[in-house]
Scaffold this motif. Structure first.
Motif, PDB file in Angstrom:
ATOM      1  N   LEU A   1       0.842  -1.205   0.000  1.00 43.03           N
ATOM      2  CA  LEU A   1       0.000   0.000   0.000  1.00 43.03           C
ATOM      3  C   LEU A   1       0.870   1.245   0.000  1.00 43.03           C
ATOM      4  O   LEU A   1       1.887   1.300   0.700  1.00 43.03           O
ATOM      5  CB  LEU A   1      -0.913  -0.012   1.229  1.00 43.03           C
ATOM      6  CG  LEU A   1      -1.983   1.074   1.351  1.00 43.03           C
ATOM      7  CD1 LEU A   1      -3.036   0.963   0.250  1.00 43.03           C
ATOM      8  CD2 LEU A   1      -2.657   0.993   2.714  1.00 43.03           C
ATOM      9  N   PHE A   2       0.476   2.249  -0.773  1.00 42.88           N
ATOM     10  CA  PHE A   2       1.158   3.544  -0.704  1.00 42.88           C
ATOM     11  C   PHE A   2       0.119   4.644  -0.565  1.00 42.88           C
ATOM     12  O   PHE A   2      -1.063   4.397  -0.700  1.00 42.88           O
ATOM     13  CB  PHE A   2       2.064   3.752  -1.924  1.00 42.88           C
ATOM     14  CG  PHE A   2       1.336   3.656  -3.243  1.00 42.88           C
ATOM     15  CD1 PHE A   2       1.314   2.460  -3.939  1.00 42.88           C
ATOM     16  CD2 PHE A   2       0.677   4.751  -3.777  1.00 42.88           C
ATOM     17  CE1 PHE A   2       0.639   2.359  -5.152  1.00 42.88           C
ATOM     18  CE2 PHE A   2       0.004   4.654  -4.988  1.00 42.88           C
ATOM     19  CZ  PHE A   2      -0.018   3.450  -5.674  1.00 42.88           C
ATOM     20  N   GLU A   3       0.594   5.874  -0.376  1.00 45.76           N
ATOM     21  CA  GLU A   3      -0.208   7.055   0.016  1.00 45.76           C
ATOM     22  C   GLU A   3      -0.386   7.026   1.535  1.00 45.76           C
ATOM     23  O   GLU A   3      -1.108   6.190   2.098  1.00 45.76           O
ATOM     24  CB  GLU A   3      -1.576   7.121  -0.676  1.00 45.76           C
ATOM     25  CG  GLU A   3      -1.513   7.568  -2.126  1.00 45.76           C
ATOM     26  CD  GLU A   3      -1.017   9.005  -2.318  1.00 45.76           C
ATOM     27  OE1 GLU A   3      -1.100   9.822  -1.366  1.00 45.76           O
ATOM     28  OE2 GLU A   3      -0.527   9.306  -3.415  1.00 45.76           O
TER      29      GLU A   3
ATOM     30  N   ALA B   1      -3.875   6.775   3.293  1.00 46.30           N
ATOM     31  CA  ALA B   1      -4.456   5.437   3.149  1.00 46.30           C
ATOM     32  C   ALA B   1      -3.752   4.469   4.096  1.00 46.30           C
ATOM     33  O   ALA B   1      -4.385   3.605   4.719  1.00 46.30           O
ATOM     34  CB  ALA B   1      -4.335   4.956   1.708  1.00 46.30           C
TER      35      ALA B   1
ATOM     36  N   ASP C   1      -7.859  15.447   3.128  1.00 44.33           N
ATOM     37  CA  ASP C   1      -7.989  15.734   1.701  1.00 44.33           C
ATOM     38  C   ASP C   1      -7.552  17.170   1.396  1.00 44.33           C
ATOM     39  O   ASP C   1      -6.835  17.422   0.431  1.00 44.33           O
ATOM     40  CB  ASP C   1      -9.446  15.541   1.246  1.00 44.33           C
ATOM     41  CG  ASP C   1      -9.813  14.069   1.092  1.00 44.33           C
ATOM     42  OD1 ASP C   1     -11.017  13.758   1.108  1.00 44.33           O
ATOM     43  OD2 ASP C   1      -8.895  13.235   0.951  1.00 44.33           O
TER      44      ASP C   1
ATOM     45  N   HIS D   1      -3.630  17.923   0.880  1.00 43.98           N
ATOM     46  CA  HIS D   1      -2.880  17.638  -0.351  1.00 43.98           C
ATOM     47  C   HIS D   1      -2.615  18.890  -1.167  1.00 43.98           C
ATOM     48  O   HIS D   1      -1.492  19.139  -1.606  1.00 43.98           O
ATOM     49  CB  HIS D   1      -3.688  16.687  -1.254  1.00 43.98           C
ATOM     50  CG  HIS D   1      -3.719  15.274  -0.801  1.00 43.98           C
ATOM     51  ND1 HIS D   1      -2.735  14.352  -1.097  1.00 43.98           N
ATOM     52  CD2 HIS D   1      -4.643  14.599  -0.092  1.00 43.98           C
ATOM     53  CE1 HIS D   1      -3.057  13.179  -0.575  1.00 43.98           C
ATOM     54  NE2 HIS D   1      -4.201  13.294   0.037  1.00 43.98           N
ATOM     55  N   SER D   2      -3.688  19.645  -1.448  1.00 38.81           N
ATOM     56  CA  SER D   2      -3.591  20.779  -2.378  1.00 38.81           C
ATOM     57  C   SER D   2      -3.352  22.102  -1.671  1.00 38.81           C
ATOM     58  O   SER D   2      -3.330  23.133  -2.318  1.00 38.81           O
ATOM     59  CB  SER D   2      -4.884  20.898  -3.183  1.00 38.81           C
ATOM     60  OG  SER D   2      -5.149  19.678  -3.808  1.00 38.81           O
TER      61      SER D   2
ATOM     62  N   HIS E   1     -14.058  13.585  -1.667  1.00 38.78           N
ATOM     63  CA  HIS E   1     -13.773  12.191  -1.272  1.00 38.78           C
ATOM     64  C   HIS E   1     -14.403  11.928   0.094  1.00 38.78           C
ATOM     65  O   HIS E   1     -15.030  10.888   0.317  1.00 38.78           O
ATOM     66  CB  HIS E   1     -12.268  11.915  -1.216  1.00 38.78           C
ATOM     67  CG  HIS E   1     -11.557  12.181  -2.504  1.00 38.78           C
ATOM     68  ND1 HIS E   1     -10.186  12.136  -2.628  1.00 38.78           N
ATOM     69  CD2 HIS E   1     -12.015  12.490  -3.741  1.00 38.78           C
ATOM     70  CE1 HIS E   1      -9.844  12.407  -3.860  1.00 38.78           C
ATOM     71  NE2 HIS E   1     -10.939  12.636  -4.564  1.00 38.78           N
TER      72      HIS E   1
ATOM     73  N   HIS F   1      -8.884   4.123  -1.080  1.00 33.30           N
ATOM     74  CA  HIS F   1      -8.318   5.334  -0.452  1.00 33.30           C
ATOM     75  C   HIS F   1      -7.042   5.752  -1.170  1.00 33.30           C
ATOM     76  O   HIS F   1      -6.802   6.944  -1.400  1.00 33.30           O
ATOM     77  CB  HIS F   1      -7.952   5.067   1.020  1.00 33.30           C
ATOM     78  CG  HIS F   1      -9.119   4.950   1.936  1.00 33.30           C
ATOM     79  ND1 HIS F   1      -9.060   4.253   3.125  1.00 33.30           N
ATOM     80  CD2 HIS F   1     -10.382   5.442   1.873  1.00 33.30           C
ATOM     81  CE1 HIS F   1     -10.232   4.309   3.744  1.00 33.30           C
ATOM     82  NE2 HIS F   1     -11.058   5.025   3.005  1.00 33.30           N
ATOM     83  N   SER F   2      -6.210   4.773  -1.494  1.00 34.48           N
ATOM     84  CA  SER F   2      -4.925   5.036  -2.136  1.00 34.48           C
ATOM     85  C   SER F   2      -5.126   5.740  -3.490  1.00 34.48           C
ATOM     86  O   SER F   2      -4.463   6.738  -3.788  1.00 34.48           O
ATOM     87  CB  SER F   2      -4.188   3.709  -2.284  1.00 34.48           C
ATOM     88  OG  SER F   2      -2.890   3.898  -2.755  1.00 34.48           O
TER      89      SER F   2
ATOM     90  N   ASP G   1      -6.403   9.289  -2.912  1.00 34.07           N
ATOM     91  CA  ASP G   1      -5.329  10.176  -2.440  1.00 34.07           C
ATOM     92  C   ASP G   1      -4.375  10.526  -3.577  1.00 34.07           C
ATOM     93  O   ASP G   1      -3.976  11.685  -3.733  1.00 34.07           O
ATOM     94  CB  ASP G   1      -4.550   9.511  -1.295  1.00 34.07           C
ATOM     95  CG  ASP G   1      -5.326   9.508   0.012  1.00 34.07           C
ATOM     96  OD1 ASP G   1      -4.958   8.722   0.914  1.00 34.07           O
ATOM     97  OD2 ASP G   1      -6.281  10.289   0.143  1.00 34.07           O
ATOM     98  N   TRP G   2      -4.014   9.521  -4.375  1.00 30.34           N
ATOM     99  CA  TRP G   2      -3.100   9.728  -5.507  1.00 30.34           C
ATOM    100  C   TRP G   2      -3.668  10.769  -6.473  1.00 30.34           C
ATOM    101  O   TRP G   2      -2.955  11.614  -7.014  1.00 30.34           O
ATOM    102  CB  TRP G   2      -2.892   8.393  -6.225  1.00 30.34           C
ATOM    103  CG  TRP G   2      -2.164   8.477  -7.530  1.00 30.34           C
ATOM    104  CD1 TRP G   2      -0.820   8.459  -7.722  1.00 30.34           C
ATOM    105  CD2 TRP G   2      -2.754   8.608  -8.838  1.00 30.34           C
ATOM    106  NE1 TRP G   2      -0.522   8.564  -9.060  1.00 30.34           N
ATOM    107  CE2 TRP G   2      -1.686   8.659  -9.769  1.00 30.34           C
ATOM    108  CE3 TRP G   2      -4.068   8.687  -9.312  1.00 30.34           C
ATOM    109  CZ2 TRP G   2      -1.900   8.772 -11.156  1.00 30.34           C
ATOM    110  CZ3 TRP G   2      -4.283   8.807 -10.690  1.00 30.34           C
ATOM    111  CH2 TRP G   2      -3.205   8.853 -11.589  1.00 30.34           C
TER     112      TRP G   2
ATOM    113  N   HIS H   1      -5.315  13.583  -6.136  1.00 31.11           N
ATOM    114  CA  HIS H   1      -5.166  15.027  -5.858  1.00 31.11           C
ATOM    115  C   HIS H   1      -4.002  15.648  -6.607  1.00 31.11           C
ATOM    116  O   HIS H   1      -4.145  16.673  -7.279  1.00 31.11           O
ATOM    117  CB  HIS H   1      -4.898  15.264  -4.360  1.00 31.11           C
ATOM    118  CG  HIS H   1      -6.057  15.051  -3.470  1.00 31.11           C
ATOM    119  ND1 HIS H   1      -7.036  15.991  -3.262  1.00 31.11           N
ATOM    120  CD2 HIS H   1      -6.387  14.004  -2.693  1.00 31.11           C
ATOM    121  CE1 HIS H   1      -7.928  15.524  -2.403  1.00 31.11           C
ATOM    122  NE2 HIS H   1      -7.554  14.315  -2.038  1.00 31.11           N
TER     123      HIS H   1
END
Lengths: 242, 239
Positions: A64-66, A69, A101, A104-105, B68, B97-98, B101-102, B104
């Protein structure tokens, strides 16, 4: 088989995952992927995370990445994790998703833009973009204002909580990256935001002693960078006088 | 009290939530906040969402923004929602979720950059920034490549799934925004990505008839923008 965490302590989301695992007593193996030496591009690491970023985890056969998550997965997969990290109440949980969320931005994008283009790129021989640094700083300042006036308006921790969640660890680790700036710039940027400064202290305290221990490498890099910047600045002064 | 959804059908994340609610028979009131007219900056809307962005939901006393987070909330709150939208299996859920998230910093960033630089700036008479446009296209193409070779490698839907999740709704809505480009540019960018194109069609079919209905406003804008750009280009030719 213990959880494997592929991380670089110079990476903000890597630190968040490491601190979280340590504070919750999760049995894991930390495998360093040195991003300044481009180790994330090795074929072995590509097999773990084709995005070639850190952090990534391997739990048995599951990769798993991110980091958000990953943090959520660990909260749910490991029963010993206290519920304040990722509350089961749908409203509280949704607010945590919302700030993760938003991150991120906003906070992340701003911090990365500024720190990469003013410190990491020039000091490591990568091309830097002054326009991107300027935009990064603008976004960072807007994000810090939103943290001060909105996300921290109702409690010591994000989204009105009296105890930290995974969102606090993630976002505070991001702000810690600003430690790589000069002391003057760091203080100038952060000092107007009293709640933010207090929240960083509260999050450190809530995750002691692991927070400081995991940030050790960052502080070592900070010392090196600040010394180099000071030397460059003296050299430039001498040059201009000559 | 009915769920309120503040949105604009020109906004990719707004469309994802609208499609989701209609597919799942969720009773809601759609309140349009026109972003091209800057209505998101009005004080009344700012009181609902201080970030001045769409979409936002208000469910009784509870206000929530970030699409999300909204999609996950709705999936959990309404018992009628089929489980493929937000799987209960921990591993499947983590993969969703991954991908979200990716999204964005990859697909969304690239797509928004390309639209702003190639459509919105010229249509508003603002100067073209070649470097920004180039970087945005680079980010978008990289994201489309990753969708093609990784996220869609094991199944018709993201993360190897045989049925769509909230991630498919959100990311396909993003790809649809590229409809605002000229037909030539749209095809140049997307045609190499066969799996991506198929995935868009599969998601449309899985959410028919709502997908097309909700994208109606976007298609209209597309036709208007393309006509305007063609007229401008015609003027330039004459000059």
């Amino acid at each position: 088989m213990a959880l494997k965490v592929y991380a670089d302590r110079m990476s903000q989301p890597s630190r968040a995952v490491l601190i979280f695992c340590k504070i919750n007593g999760i049995d894991f193996e930390e495998i360093r992927v040195d991003i300044l030496k481009n180790k994330q591009y090795s074929p072995e690491y590509k097999a773990i995370n084709p995005m070639r970023r850190v952090p990534a985890i391997v739990d048995g056969r599951f990769k798993l990445f991110e980091s958000h998550a990953i943090l959520i997965y660990i909260c749910c997969a490991f029963p010993g994790v206290a519920s304040h990290w990722y509350p089961s109440d749908l409203f509280k949980r949704s607010k945590i998703h919302s700030v993760l969320d938003w991150h991120h931005s906003n906070l992340r994008r701003g911090t990365v833009g500024l720190v990469f283009n003013t410190i990491l790129a020039p000091l490591n021989g990568f091309p830097s973009n002054p326009q991107a640094a300027k935009e990064g700083k603008k976004l960072l300042m807007r994000s810090l204002s939103k943290l001060e006036d909105f996300w921290l308006k109702d409690g010591r921790f994000l989204v009105g909580s009296s105890q930290p969640s995974i969102a606090d660890i993630s976002l505070v680790c991001e702000i810690m990256q600003l430690e790589l700036l000069s002391e003057k710039d760091h203080d100038r940027i952060l000092s107007p935001y009293k709640k933010v400064v207090q929240w960083i202290k509260d999050t450190k305290r809530a995750t002691a002693p692991h927070f400081d221990e995991v940030h050790g490498i960052l502080f070592k890099a900070q010392k090196r960078f600040r010394e180099r910047m000071a030397t460059e600045s003296v050299k430039n002064e001498v040059k201009s006088k000559l | 009290m009915t769920l309120k959804l503040y949105c604009d059908r020109m906004s990719q994340p707004s469309r994802a939530i609208l499609i989701f609610c209609k597919m799942n028979g969720i009773d809601f009131e759609e309140i349009t906040i026109n972003i091209l007219k800057n209505e998101q900056h009005a004080p009344e809307y700012k009181a609902i969402n201080p970030m001045s962005q769409v979409p936002t939901i208000v469910d009784g006393d509870f206000t929530l923004f970030e699409s999300h987070a909204i999609l996950i909330y709705l999936s959990c709150k309404y018992p009628g929602v089929a489980s493929h939208w937000y799987p209960s299996d921990l591993v499947e859920r983590a993969k969703v979720h991954s991908a979200l998230d990716w999204h964005h910093a990859n697909l969304r960033r690239g797509s928004v950059g390309v639209i702003v630089n190639n459509v919105l700036l010229p249509l508003n008479g603002l100067p073209f920034n070649a470097q920004a446009a180039e970087e945005a296209e680079k980010t978008l193409v990289k994201a489309l490549t990753i969708l093609e070779t990784f996220w869609l490698k094991d199944g018709p839907f993201l993360t190897g799934r045989s049925q769509p999740s909230i991630a498919d709704l959100n990311l396909v809505s993003e790809v649809m925004e590229l409809q605002l480009l000229s037909e030539k540019e749209h095809d140049r960018l997307l045609s190499p990505f066969k799996k991506v194109l198929q995935w868009v069609e599969d998601t449309k079919s899985a959410t028919a008839p709502y997908f097309e209905e909700i994208h109606g406003v976007l298609y209209k804008a597309r036709d208007e923008f393309r006509a305007l750009m063609a007229a401008k280009s015609g003027e330039n030719d004459l000059k």
